[in-house]
Design an enzyme around this catalytic site. Structure first.
Site, PDB file in Angstrom:
ATOM      1  N   GLY A   1      94.086  17.274   0.436  1.00  0.00           N
ATOM      2  CA  GLY A   1      93.334  18.123   1.356  1.00  0.00           C
ATOM      3  C   GLY A   1      94.272  19.082   2.061  1.00  0.00           C
TER       4      GLY A   1
ATOM      5  N   GLY B   1      96.197  18.921   4.621  1.00  0.00           N
ATOM      6  CA  GLY B   1      97.524  18.404   4.985  1.00  0.00           C
ATOM      7  C   GLY B   1      98.476  18.433   3.797  1.00  0.00           C
ATOM      8  CB  THR B   2      98.145  16.899   0.411  1.00  0.00           C
ATOM      9  OG1 THR B   2      97.897  15.624   0.992  1.00  0.00           O
ATOM     10  CG2 THR B   2      98.946  16.747  -0.851  1.00  0.00           C
TER      11      THR B   2
ATOM     12  CB  THR C   1      88.845  16.674   1.570  1.00  0.00           C
ATOM     13  OG1 THR C   1      88.160  16.143   2.710  1.00  0.00           O
ATOM     14  CG2 THR C   1      88.535  18.149   1.503  1.00  0.00           C
TER      15      THR C   1
ATOM     16  CG  ASP D   1      86.677  15.545   5.639  1.00  0.00           C
ATOM     17  OD1 ASP D   1      85.909  14.553   5.641  1.00  0.00           O
ATOM     18  OD2 ASP D   1      87.875  15.481   5.987  1.00  0.00           O
TER      19      ASP D   1
ATOM     20  NE  ARG E   1      65.665  -1.998  17.099  1.00  0.00           N
ATOM     21  CZ  ARG E   1      66.079  -3.115  16.524  1.00  0.00           C
ATOM     22  NH1 ARG E   1      66.498  -3.105  15.268  1.00  0.00           N
ATOM     23  NH2 ARG E   1      66.080  -4.247  17.183  1.00  0.00           N
TER      24      ARG E   1
ATOM     25  N   GLY F   1      83.830  13.789   8.177  1.00  0.00           N
ATOM     26  CA  GLY F   1      83.845  15.234   7.981  1.00  0.00           C
ATOM     27  C   GLY F   1      84.888  15.962   8.810  1.00  0.00           C
TER      28      GLY F   1
ATOM     29  CG  HIS G   1      87.413   4.244   5.846  1.00  0.00           C
ATOM     30  ND1 HIS G   1      87.308   3.903   7.163  1.00  0.00           N
ATOM     31  CD2 HIS G   1      88.454   5.092   5.748  1.00  0.00           C
ATOM     32  CE1 HIS G   1      88.275   4.510   7.850  1.00  0.00           C
ATOM     33  NE2 HIS G   1      88.971   5.245   7.017  1.00  0.00           N
TER      34      HIS G   1
ATOM     35  CD  GLN H   1      80.649   8.801   5.603  1.00  0.00           C
ATOM     36  OE1 GLN H   1      80.164   9.890   5.846  1.00  0.00           O
ATOM     37  NE2 GLN H   1      81.314   8.121   6.511  1.00  0.00           N
TER      38      GLN H   1
HETATM   39  O1  F6P Z   1      89.658  13.584   5.528  1.00  0.00           O
HETATM   40  C1  F6P Z   1      88.943  12.504   5.056  1.00  0.00           C
HETATM   41  C2  F6P Z   1      88.584  11.545   6.158  1.00  0.00           C
HETATM   42  O2  F6P Z   1      87.815  10.514   5.587  1.00  0.00           O
HETATM   43  C3  F6P Z   1      87.884  12.175   7.358  1.00  0.00           C
HETATM   44  O3  F6P Z   1      86.525  12.416   7.124  1.00  0.00           O
HETATM   45  C4  F6P Z   1      88.157  11.151   8.418  1.00  0.00           C
HETATM   46  O4  F6P Z   1      88.168  11.736   9.699  1.00  0.00           O
HETATM   47  C5  F6P Z   1      89.545  10.658   8.069  1.00  0.00           C
HETATM   48  O5  F6P Z   1      89.762  10.959   6.708  1.00  0.00           O
HETATM   49  C6  F6P Z   1      89.731   9.179   8.287  1.00  0.00           C
HETATM   50  O6  F6P Z   1      91.056   8.857   8.016  1.00  0.00           O
HETATM   51  P1  F6P Z   1      91.650   7.373   7.963  1.00  0.00           P
HETATM   52  O7  F6P Z   1      91.619   6.960   6.516  1.00  0.00           O
HETATM   53  O8  F6P Z   1      93.035   7.519   8.473  1.00  0.00           O
HETATM   54  O9  F6P Z   1      90.782   6.496   8.803  1.00  0.00           O
END
Ligand code: F6P
Length: 355
Positions: A114, A116-117, A137, A139, A174, A182, A279, A281
């Site tokens: 993503g 960063g990399t 990613t 996101d 509810r 994201g 996670h 997701q």
């Molecule tokens: O960038 C992907 C992501 O899953 C983001 O949606 C989330 O904020 C972050 O990484 C969570 O990172 P970690 O794996 O450090 O909990």
């Protein structure tokens, strides 16, 4: 040619499909492939290098995660080292990484990750390392490409969860507040919220007013709809407020659903429950769309290497996979456009953004 492949940042479904496509495309050209384990750590003594051939990438297209391992804590420019007194300092280990790259007789790098990399890849390219980036990613926040692989799978997982929550929300009358990932982009919340028939979607791009959120829930109540589904992006924030962080040192987002749910319960009197999808997701195998995109990205990355097009990122600009300079892709991170068709569709369907 002897090329290296690394997967960095948080994992995303489709990483293995990219690895497979890169390896097979490279092997067909008579090249050698080396996998770097644990992000860039494998070149800094934190993991081994792994020769990759057709046998190593057999049967992995549909498998989630990454056979190379990954890390979202191993930035070679800001490598965290613990001092004897327990405090931490950051060191720039770029030169060490470049030396290790040459010592291992590597000619080029395919960096899958993503923002960063890809920023690290851009830095390495500026230092003379031949590199091609592949945007990954869940996101979907990388610029230059209309989508990244992993996003479609994450949306499908989130939509599935929202579908399942509907029946229990309705039975118990509810409000359910679902927090999706994201980072600072609301794409997962927007797509899964629309597809999953949410009543309220809160995204970072549209700061919300909790009164407006509660108005929507009260209106539904008055219409005899005694349950509501609220989808909140982890980066959503109230008007005039700030994002909710669970780990400020690492800018880890989270906790907004809990806050929104608490306010809804207080202000409407409706029993409210929270689900943080987290996670989940990022887990599981990629959808067909993500597999195809990942395979196309991997093969295209090798074509760029063959053409000597370094410092570039493969990108989807339908119907083609194109090359975009890494610097250009990084300059404009993707965010939900307020004038986009998806936002208009949500509004037309009566979904509230709390604005
Ligand atoms: O960038 C992907 C992501 O899953 C983001 O949606 C989330 O904020 C972050 O990484 C969570 O990172 P970690 O794996 O450090 O909990």
């Amino acid at each position: 040619m002897r090329i290296a492949i690394s997967t960095g940042g948080g994992d995303a479904p489709g990483l293995n499909a990219v690895i497979r496509a890169v390896v097979l495309s490279a092997v067909h050209r008579g090249w050698e492939c080396i996998g770097i384990r644990r992000g860039f750590g494998g070149l800094l003594g934190e993991g081994e290098l792994m020769p990759l051939g057709p046998n190593e990438v057999r049967g992995i297209t549909h498998v989630g995660g990454t056979i190379l391992g990954t890390s979202n804590r191993g930035n070679p420019l800001k490598w965290r080292v613990q001092r004897p007194d327990g405090s931490w300092e950051e060191r720039d280990r770029t030169q060490e990484l470049l030396d290790s790259f040459r010592a291992n007789r590597l000619d080029a790098l395919v960096a899958i990750g993503g923002d960063g990399t890809l920023s690290i890849a851009q830095h390495l390219w500026e230092k003379g390392l031949p590199v091609v980036g592949v945007p990954k990613t869940i996101d979907n926040d990388v610029g230059g490409t209309i989508t990244t692989f992993g996003f479609d799978t994450a949306v499908s997982t989130a939509t599935d969860a929202i579908d399942k929550l509907h029946s229990t929300a309705e039975s118990h009358e509810r409000v359910m507040v679902v927090e999706v990932m994201g980072r600072y982009a609301g794409f997962i919340a927007l797509s899964s919220g629309i597809a999953g028939s949410a009543d309220v979607i809160l995204i970072p791009e549209i700061p919300f007013d909790i009164d407006k959120v509660c108005d929507k829930i009260r209106r539904r109540e008055a219409e005899g709809r005694h349950f509501s589904m609220v989808v909140v992006a982890e980066g959503a924030l109230p008007k005039g407020g700030t994002v909710s962080l669970i780990d400020p040192a690492h800018q880890r987002l989270g906790g907004i659903a809990e806050k929104v749910a608490h306010s809804i319960e207080q202000m409407t009197g409706k029993e409210t429950r929270v689900l943080v999808l987290g996670h989940l997701q990022r887990g599981g195998g990629p959808t067909t769309f993500d597999r195809m995109l990942a395979l196309r990205f991997g093969a295209a990355a090798v074509r760029l290497l063959a053409e000597g097009q370094f410092g570039m990122m493969v990108a989807l600009q339908p119907p083609n996979i194109v090359a975009v300079p890494l610097a250009e892709a990084l300059a404009t991170p993707r965010r939900v456009r307020l004038d986009s068709d998806s936002v208009a569709t949500a509004r037309d369907l009566g979904i509230s953004f709390g604005d």
